[in-house]
Design a protein around this motif. Structure first.
Motif, PDB file in Angstrom:
ATOM      1  N   THR B  51      -6.142 -29.703  35.604  1.00 17.47           N
ATOM      2  CA  THR B  51      -5.255 -30.740  35.081  1.00 17.47           C
ATOM      3  C   THR B  51      -5.924 -31.493  33.937  1.00 17.47           C
ATOM      4  O   THR B  51      -5.277 -31.825  32.939  1.00 17.47           O
ATOM      5  N   ILE B  54      -5.778 -29.197  30.850  1.00 18.17           N
ATOM      6  CA  ILE B  54      -4.426 -29.116  30.245  1.00 18.17           C
ATOM      7  C   ILE B  54      -4.081 -30.448  29.552  1.00 18.17           C
ATOM      8  O   ILE B  54      -3.411 -30.469  28.514  1.00 18.17           O
ATOM      9  N   SER B  55      -4.597 -31.557  30.098  1.00 19.41           N
ATOM     10  CA  SER B  55      -4.356 -32.863  29.472  1.00 19.41           C
ATOM     11  C   SER B  55      -5.076 -32.956  28.123  1.00 19.41           C
ATOM     12  O   SER B  55      -4.535 -33.504  27.158  1.00 19.41           O
ATOM     13  N   ARG B  87       1.930 -34.534  18.732  1.00 17.01           N
ATOM     14  CA  ARG B  87       2.475 -34.195  20.059  1.00 17.01           C
ATOM     15  C   ARG B  87       3.996 -34.114  20.012  1.00 17.01           C
ATOM     16  O   ARG B  87       4.598 -33.204  20.592  1.00 17.01           O
ATOM     17  N   PHE B  93       6.424 -30.164  27.175  1.00 15.26           N
ATOM     18  CA  PHE B  93       5.861 -30.383  28.516  1.00 15.26           C
ATOM     19  C   PHE B  93       6.837 -29.927  29.593  1.00 15.26           C
ATOM     20  O   PHE B  93       8.037 -30.211  29.515  1.00 15.26           O
ATOM     21  N   PHE B  95       6.821 -30.192  33.872  1.00 24.10           N
ATOM     22  CA  PHE B  95       6.050 -30.791  34.961  1.00 24.10           C
ATOM     23  C   PHE B  95       6.468 -30.232  36.312  1.00 24.10           C
ATOM     24  O   PHE B  95       7.591 -29.748  36.473  1.00 24.10           O
ATOM     25  N   VAL B 170       2.931 -26.812  27.466  1.00 24.97           N
ATOM     26  CA  VAL B 170       2.017 -26.913  28.602  1.00 24.97           C
ATOM     27  C   VAL B 170       2.854 -27.174  29.857  1.00 24.97           C
ATOM     28  O   VAL B 170       3.740 -28.018  29.851  1.00 24.97           O
ATOM     29  N   ASP B 172       2.706 -27.791  34.076  1.00 25.04           N
ATOM     30  CA  ASP B 172       1.878 -28.133  35.221  1.00 25.04           C
ATOM     31  C   ASP B 172       2.611 -27.725  36.496  1.00 25.04           C
ATOM     32  O   ASP B 172       3.615 -28.331  36.839  1.00 25.04           O
TER      33      ASP B 172
END
Lengths: 224, 244
Positions: B51, B54-55, B87, B93, B95, B170, B172
């Protein structure tokens, strides 16, 4: 048991018959007021050095009240006031010589503090509950400035809604009480003052949330 | 691989957290290259640094030392304003918990990245509806997240990650909250819709059932990349894929 027309009562060993009951708004004083002629009043009231508090003068049609009071002052040496001047005098008496402003002031201050605390806590809780969403927006590239404006906009919306509801309900209360004995006055200064109070509370509530969101690390979005 | 073919280049990346006076090394000299158009999975036990990595790659966490170039940019030495803009334009993103805004409907949620990039609301929502159709949710554009199933919410999240045309997405644990079938569908969608020539996917996962979708898998342990493998997919769907 409340008195009614036709009842008799004794005032300092003198019998008095009630011939009418005045409808007046409630005041801060609790003493009953008896309206009667000056000659009867002298017999009812115990002998004092000054029995006469004031004389109510009714001006003839077309008279200028200010000019009339000036003439009364000049001819009698007594104080004479127009209706507006007498209202101001009464107001100033209560403001300077009684504890009412302090008691009211403390109530208003307490209301303000409690309101600010509750509003601040509620707004802050809202921010905490949505912290992850703020983190997502930050991660996606939303600037602190935009988030700050979002929070301020929310505060303004919540404040305006609360202020509108509060003012509306107060006005409705006043309207419903218009024929009752309750004294109700809602001047524009009160609107302005309460509006400023609500604005301050909103700014305070928004500020504590803004600090939390500005310090928020966007990496929170990946934490479980 | 030349630098121009790389979406991500991490060199000797170090990140140490200070948790109440105790130092915890989350990334301990990570070296990793991810090519453009690649689907890279990061796997490993809890607390191994996935994590955190990836952050750092997503530009939402600064490493303490080392270099991490993302799409040719060193994010650590970028100004805050430039980092935000980078970004907003280049990263998408997805999640584990979807993280959709609960009071916005699907189309409004998907349009958020475009609004952040300054696109007008009407235009953003028009594009959002088109992307929702692409992910098979053209008939649910007005649904609130609470009215959608887990799989549908994740598809909305994928649409949100895609709408602004980012070059790096990305993810998660994108399938952890989903059942096997839905997870497989979500991964198929990611691979089909999200991945193409100049778009890269980095996925953190524990879910061995989706390893077969990866181009390469980087195994992490104790803040290091311990190995990077290509994947061999078993013909038998019931078997987990093998790392080679």
């Amino acid at each position: 048991m409340p008195l009614k027309v036709g009842d008799s009562l004794e005032l300092n060993d003198h019998r008095a018959i009630i011939v009418g009951i005045a409808k007046v708004t409630r005041t801060f004083q609790s003493q009953p007021v008896v309206y009667t002629t000056y000659s009867r009043a002298k017999s009812y009231a115990p002998r004092e050095r000054k029995l006469l508090s004031f004389v109510l003068v009714k001006a003839k049609q077309g008279q200028n009240p200010a000019e009339l009071t000036r003439r009364i002052r000049a001819n009698t040496g007594l104080a004479a006031y127009t209706q507006a001047e007498f209202m101001t005098l009464t107001y100033e008496y209560f403001m300077h010589n009684t504890g009412i402003p302090i008691n009211f002031g403390i109530s208003v201050l307490l209301g303000f503090i409690v309101g600010a605390a509750i509003a601040g806590q509620t707004f802050y809780n809202f921010t905490l509950e949505n912290l992850r969403q703020f983190g997502v927006l930050k991660a996606m590239g939303t600037s602190n400035w935009t988030l700050l404006r979002m929070i301020l906009l929310q505060a303004v919306l919540v404040g305006s809604t609360g202020y509108g509801l509060g003012v509306g309900l107060t006005a409705l209360f006043g309207y419903l009480m218009r024929y009752s004995i309750l004294a109700f006055k809602f001047p524009w200064q009160l609107l302005l003052f309460s509006g400023a109070g609500v604005s301050l509370i909103c700014v305070f509530a928004a500020l504590i949330s803004i600090f939390k969101v500005i310090r928020l690390e966007p990496a929170i979005v990946f934490k479980g | 691989m030349t630098n121009s073919n790389l979406a991500v280049r991490c060199q000797n990346v170090l990140k140490v957290y200070d948790t109440g006076g105790q130092k915890v090394t989350a990334l301990n000299g990570v070296n990793l290259d991810i090519a453009m158009g690649e689907l890279m999975m990061l796997v490993g036990p809890s607390g191994c640094g996935k994590t955190t990595l990836i952050s750092v790659i997503a530009g939402i966490l600064d490493q303490d030392s080392g270099c991490c170039e993302v799409l040719g940019e060193d994010l650590l030495n970028m100004s805050n304003q430039k980092n935000l803009a980078f970004r907003a334009q280049n990263i998408g993103f997805v999640f584990q918990a979807f993280n959709l805004l609960p009071s916005l409907n699907a189309a409004e949620n998907v349009s958020v990245p475009l609004l952040i990039n300054g696109i007008k609301r009407a235009e953003a929502e028009r594009k959002a509806i088109a992307v929702l159709e692409q992910v098979g949710l053209g008939n649910r554009v007005n649904a609130l997240p609470s009215e959608l199933s887990g799989g549908q919410q994740q598809r909305v999240a994928i649409a949100r990650a895609l709408i602004h045309g980012p070059r790096l997405i990305v993810c998660d644990e994108p399938t952890s909250s989903l059942d096997h079938e839905t997870g497989r569908n979500v991964m198929s969608l990611l691979k089909e819709v999200a991945l193409h020539q100049d778009r890269t996917l980095v996925i953190v996962t524990h879910d061995a059932r989706i390893f077969k979708f990866a181009d390469r898998i980087a195994k992490m342990d104790d803040g290091h990349i311990v190995e990077v493998n290509k994947i061999a997919v078993s013909q038998n769907q019931n078997h987990n894929p093998e790392l080679i």
